[in-house]
Design a protein around this motif. Structure first.
Motif, PDB file in Angstrom:
ATOM      1  N   ARG A  23       0.848  -1.183   0.000  1.00 20.23           N
ATOM      2  CA  ARG A  23       0.000   0.000   0.000  1.00 20.23           C
ATOM      3  C   ARG A  23       0.884   1.233   0.000  1.00 20.23           C
ATOM      4  O   ARG A  23       1.855   1.308   0.742  1.00 20.23           O
ATOM      5  CB  ARG A  23      -0.918  -0.002   1.237  1.00 20.23           C
ATOM      6  N   ILE A  24       0.518   2.201  -0.808  1.00 17.79           N
ATOM      7  CA  ILE A  24       1.313   3.419  -0.917  1.00 17.79           C
ATOM      8  C   ILE A  24       0.742   4.477   0.019  1.00 17.79           C
ATOM      9  O   ILE A  24      -0.467   4.677   0.071  1.00 17.79           O
ATOM     10  CB  ILE A  24       1.295   3.960  -2.354  1.00 17.79           C
ATOM     11  N   ALA A  25       1.624   5.147   0.746  1.00 15.51           N
ATOM     12  CA  ALA A  25       1.174   6.255   1.581  1.00 15.51           C
ATOM     13  C   ALA A  25       0.654   7.377   0.696  1.00 15.51           C
ATOM     14  O   ALA A  25       1.188   7.638  -0.381  1.00 15.51           O
ATOM     15  CB  ALA A  25       2.326   6.751   2.450  1.00 15.51           C
ATOM     16  N   GLY A  26      -0.402   8.051   1.147  1.00 16.00           N
ATOM     17  CA  GLY A  26      -0.919   9.199   0.418  1.00 16.00           C
ATOM     18  C   GLY A  26      -0.052  10.423   0.654  1.00 16.00           C
ATOM     19  O   GLY A  26       0.994  10.357   1.313  1.00 16.00           O
ATOM     20  N   PRO A  27      -0.439  11.575   0.126  1.00 17.39           N
ATOM     21  CA  PRO A  27       0.323  12.807   0.314  1.00 17.39           C
ATOM     22  C   PRO A  27       0.577  13.052   1.804  1.00 17.39           C
ATOM     23  O   PRO A  27      -0.365  13.051   2.607  1.00 17.39           O
ATOM     24  CB  PRO A  27      -0.591  13.881  -0.280  1.00 17.39           C
ATOM     25  N   SER A  28       1.848  13.246   2.168  1.00 15.89           N
ATOM     26  CA  SER A  28       2.174  13.343   3.591  1.00 15.89           C
ATOM     27  C   SER A  28       3.608  13.777   3.788  1.00 15.89           C
ATOM     28  O   SER A  28       4.416  13.794   2.855  1.00 15.89           O
ATOM     29  CB  SER A  28       1.953  11.990   4.281  1.00 15.89           C
ATOM     30  N   GLY A  29       3.912  14.119   5.044  1.00 13.42           N
ATOM     31  CA  GLY A  29       5.264  14.461   5.446  1.00 13.42           C
ATOM     32  C   GLY A  29       5.555  13.912   6.827  1.00 13.42           C
ATOM     33  O   GLY A  29       4.642  13.601   7.602  1.00 13.42           O
ATOM     34  N   LEU A  30       6.841  13.786   7.132  1.00 17.04           N
ATOM     35  CA  LEU A  30       7.282  13.278   8.434  1.00 17.04           C
ATOM     36  C   LEU A  30       8.229  14.298   9.047  1.00 17.04           C
ATOM     37  O   LEU A  30       9.216  14.700   8.423  1.00 17.04           O
ATOM     38  CB  LEU A  30       7.990  11.936   8.263  1.00 17.04           C
ATOM     39  N   VAL A  31       7.922  14.727  10.268  1.00 21.29           N
ATOM     40  CA  VAL A  31       8.779  15.642  11.013  1.00 21.29           C
ATOM     41  C   VAL A  31       9.461  14.847  12.118  1.00 21.29           C
ATOM     42  O   VAL A  31       8.784  14.207  12.934  1.00 21.29           O
ATOM     43  CB  VAL A  31       7.970  16.801  11.627  1.00 21.29           C
ATOM     44  N   ILE A  32      10.796  14.859  12.147  1.00 21.94           N
ATOM     45  CA  ILE A  32      11.541  14.107  13.156  1.00 21.94           C
ATOM     46  C   ILE A  32      12.164  15.086  14.147  1.00 21.94           C
ATOM     47  O   ILE A  32      12.991  15.926  13.772  1.00 21.94           O
ATOM     48  CB  ILE A  32      12.640  13.238  12.516  1.00 21.94           C
ATOM     49  N   PHE A  33      11.756  14.967  15.407  1.00 21.06           N
ATOM     50  CA  PHE A  33      12.412  15.693  16.487  1.00 21.06           C
ATOM     51  C   PHE A  33      13.528  14.801  17.033  1.00 21.06           C
ATOM     52  O   PHE A  33      13.291  13.641  17.364  1.00 21.06           O
ATOM     53  CB  PHE A  33      11.416  16.009  17.609  1.00 21.06           C
ATOM     54  N   GLY A  34      14.730  15.357  17.135  1.00 24.03           N
ATOM     55  CA  GLY A  34      15.857  14.557  17.598  1.00 24.03           C
ATOM     56  C   GLY A  34      16.597  13.904  16.456  1.00 24.03           C
ATOM     57  O   GLY A  34      17.040  12.748  16.574  1.00 24.03           O
ATOM     58  N   VAL A  35      16.759  14.627  15.357  1.00 23.35           N
ATOM     59  CA  VAL A  35      17.366  14.033  14.158  1.00 23.35           C
ATOM     60  C   VAL A  35      18.856  13.781  14.311  1.00 23.35           C
ATOM     61  O   VAL A  35      19.454  13.101  13.476  1.00 23.35           O
ATOM     62  CB  VAL A  35      17.126  14.912  12.909  1.00 23.35           C
ATOM     63  N   THR A  36      19.482  14.313  15.366  1.00 22.96           N
ATOM     64  CA  THR A  36      20.920  14.108  15.529  1.00 22.96           C
ATOM     65  C   THR A  36      21.246  12.835  16.298  1.00 22.96           C
ATOM     66  O   THR A  36      22.419  12.486  16.455  1.00 22.96           O
ATOM     67  CB  THR A  36      21.545  15.311  16.269  1.00 22.96           C
TER      68      THR A  36
END
Length: 513
Positions: A23-36
């Motif tokens: 299944r393909i994800a629809g239009p979206s974004g992912l915000v990552i807190f703590g990327v380091t």
């Protein structure tokens, strides 16, 4: 930047070649807190790329990093690129990377900086306009648990948690979910005051592993096992998660938490629930969770906790051919720490199916080898046909689900030894994922991130499961707090002698994986 055509560059052949994540994800974004942090670098960023490489993310997908570093978008993109090149599971594809990199953004700020969350909101609105993310964003909190309340409240105050006009906003929380029942309830209250319960995804990466999901297939897709999956035939069940490494650079985090809070409360109790649950009405999230919650609510701790639990700390010595320091000598460790690095407990389940069948859970560091397994050990068959000498090498039948490494299932049963006499001993039949299937299993975080973007929650425990797990563990932790320092054990062994004594009181022994 012009809007992206979200149907462009879609390659359906990628999906046709992989039926596991279809299944393909629809239009979206992912915000990552703590990327380091290590989790982001070694797991999350590579998993995002692997999903894109398998055609499971929309071409307009956006990845936003939030941290205190003074980075521009291109600096963060280089960090993601390096992580992908080093840790991604799928081959690097320049075209896939170019497409993904167009949606990479970075926001600099502290968790208590309201202005930074304002900049994050502006960035997300820009991505909605230019990348076609359509207001659909997940916030992944790869941060210390003490920061969860502050970040979720900032998301609320800035309007980033608001869902309107068919948009969705979701929050992803990594374990630990509190340090006891009280703190878990406080955390749940804060998070669910900002996000609706079905928008809160509590990550237990073990539940994304192919072998863990195969427990459900093994039990309910076959007629062979479910009829004997009960107290009439099962003697006991052992669930083990062993590591051959020490705490290393996690000493500061680990001290005060320990093996039981770190592993038993989440990973092992989830494995217990999947192993012991009744057949669900369906594999929908609500039905799966209902059955797991029934099992956890029926778990009983033996009255004499001292006789039915064990804990230990590894000492210095030799492990894997190298000299290693003890737990109390690790960098940053309190030399008077009473935190355990090994924990073993017996639990009983008061249901008709499991009455009288003990469940033994153990976990530890600096043990004999790295392994996670569920061993269903069956009662002995009547031996009246055989002389004692003929079956002296025969143990109990067992079905062992290997979660990691060498994922698969082993069945141990008795067979006649070739020759003139009737001698019976143990043999095994083995199924390995690597041998049976040509394609590699998806990495756990691929499955879990995709489920978040799809809004599909079966693999994520909800707050009731978390609280039930703490209800089980809290009395044990309170008892241990009165017992002084844990027993010492040498690295490379299978834990303290008290763990063997725990089993011996019941007339049983631990498996040596």
């Amino acid at each position: 930047m012009s809007p992206v055509n979200i149907t462009a560059d879609f390659n359906p052949l990628r999906l046709l070649s992989d039926r596991r994540l279809n299944r393909i994800a629809g239009p979206s974004g992912l915000v990552i807190f703590g990327v380091t942090g290590d989790l982001s670098r070694k797991k999350l960023m590579p998993a995002v790329y692997d999903l894109a490489n398998r055609g499971l993310l929309p071409p307009g997908f956006a990845l936003v990093g939030f941290a205190r570093r003074d980075w521009e978008d291109q600096d963060f993109a280089k960090v993601v690129y390096d992580a992908v090149k080093q840790y991604a599971r799928t081959p690097f594809d320049e075209d896939v990377w170019t497409q993904l990199a167009q949606g990479i953004r970075f926001v600099q700020g502290e968790f208590d900086d309201a202005a930074a969350f304002g900049r994050l909101k502006d960035t997300i609105e820009e991505l909605d306009r230019d990348r076609g993310t359509m207001g659909n964003h997940a916030f992944y909190l790869s941060i210390p648990p003490k920061s969860f309340p502050e970040v979720t409240e900032r998301l609320r105050d800035s309007g980033l948690a608001e869902q309107k006009n068919g948009e969705w906003r979701r929050v992803v929380i990594e374990k630990p979910f509190g340090s006891d029942l009280k703190t878990a309830r406080e955390l749940n209250s804060v998070v669910e005051s900002v996000f609706p319960p079905d928008s809160v995804f509590r990550i237990d990466h073990y539940l994304g592993k192919e072998t863990v999901q195969n427990i459900l297939a093994l039990r309910f897709a076959n007629q062979l096992y479910e009829p004997i999956w009960n107290a009439n035939y099962v003697d006991h069940i052992q669930i083990t998660m062993a590591e051959d490494v020490g705490v290393g650079g996690r000493a500061g985090y680990y001290d005060g938490i320990g093996a039981a809070r770190d592993v038993i409360q989440n990973h092992l109790l989830q494995l217990l629930a999947l192993t012991a649950m009744e057949e669900p009405v369906s594999f929908d999230a609500a039905d799966l969770r209902a059955e797991k919650e029934k099992v956890l609510s029926a778990v009983r701790i033996p009255q004499d906790i001292g006789k039915h639990t064990a804990r230990g700390q590894y000492t210095g010595g030799w492990s894997g051919g190298e000299k290693v320091v003890g737990f109390l000598e690790e960098d940053g460790m309190n030399p008077d720490s009473t935190t355990e690095t090994f924990a073993a407990i017996r639990l009983d389940i008061d249901t008709r199916r499991w009455a009288g069948v003990p469940f033994y859970l153990r976990t530890g560091k600096r043990l004999g080898r790295r392994v996670t397994e569920i061993a269903v050990v069956f009662k002995r068959a009547p031996q009246y046909l055989f002389a004692e000498s003929q079956t002296s090498a025969l143990g109990q039948n067992a079905l062992v689900i290997r979660v990691q490494p060498d994922e698969g299932v082993t069945i141990r049963f008795g067979s006649k030894v070739p020759g003139a006499g009737m001698q019976v001993r143990d043999v095994t039949m083995d199924f390995g994922y690597g041998h049976a299937f040509t394609e590699a299993s998806p990495e756990a975080y691929e499955r879990l991130i995709l489920d978040v973007l799809l809004g599909d929650p079966p693999l994520f425990p909800r707050h009731q499961e978390v609280e039930l797990s703490w209800k089980i563990l809290d009395p044990i932790e309170e008892f241990w707090a009165t017992q002084g320092k844990p027993e010492q054990y040498r690295p490379g062994t299978w834990g303290p002698s008290s763990a063997d004594e725990l089993m011996a009181r019941d007339g049983r022994t631990w498996r040596r994986p």
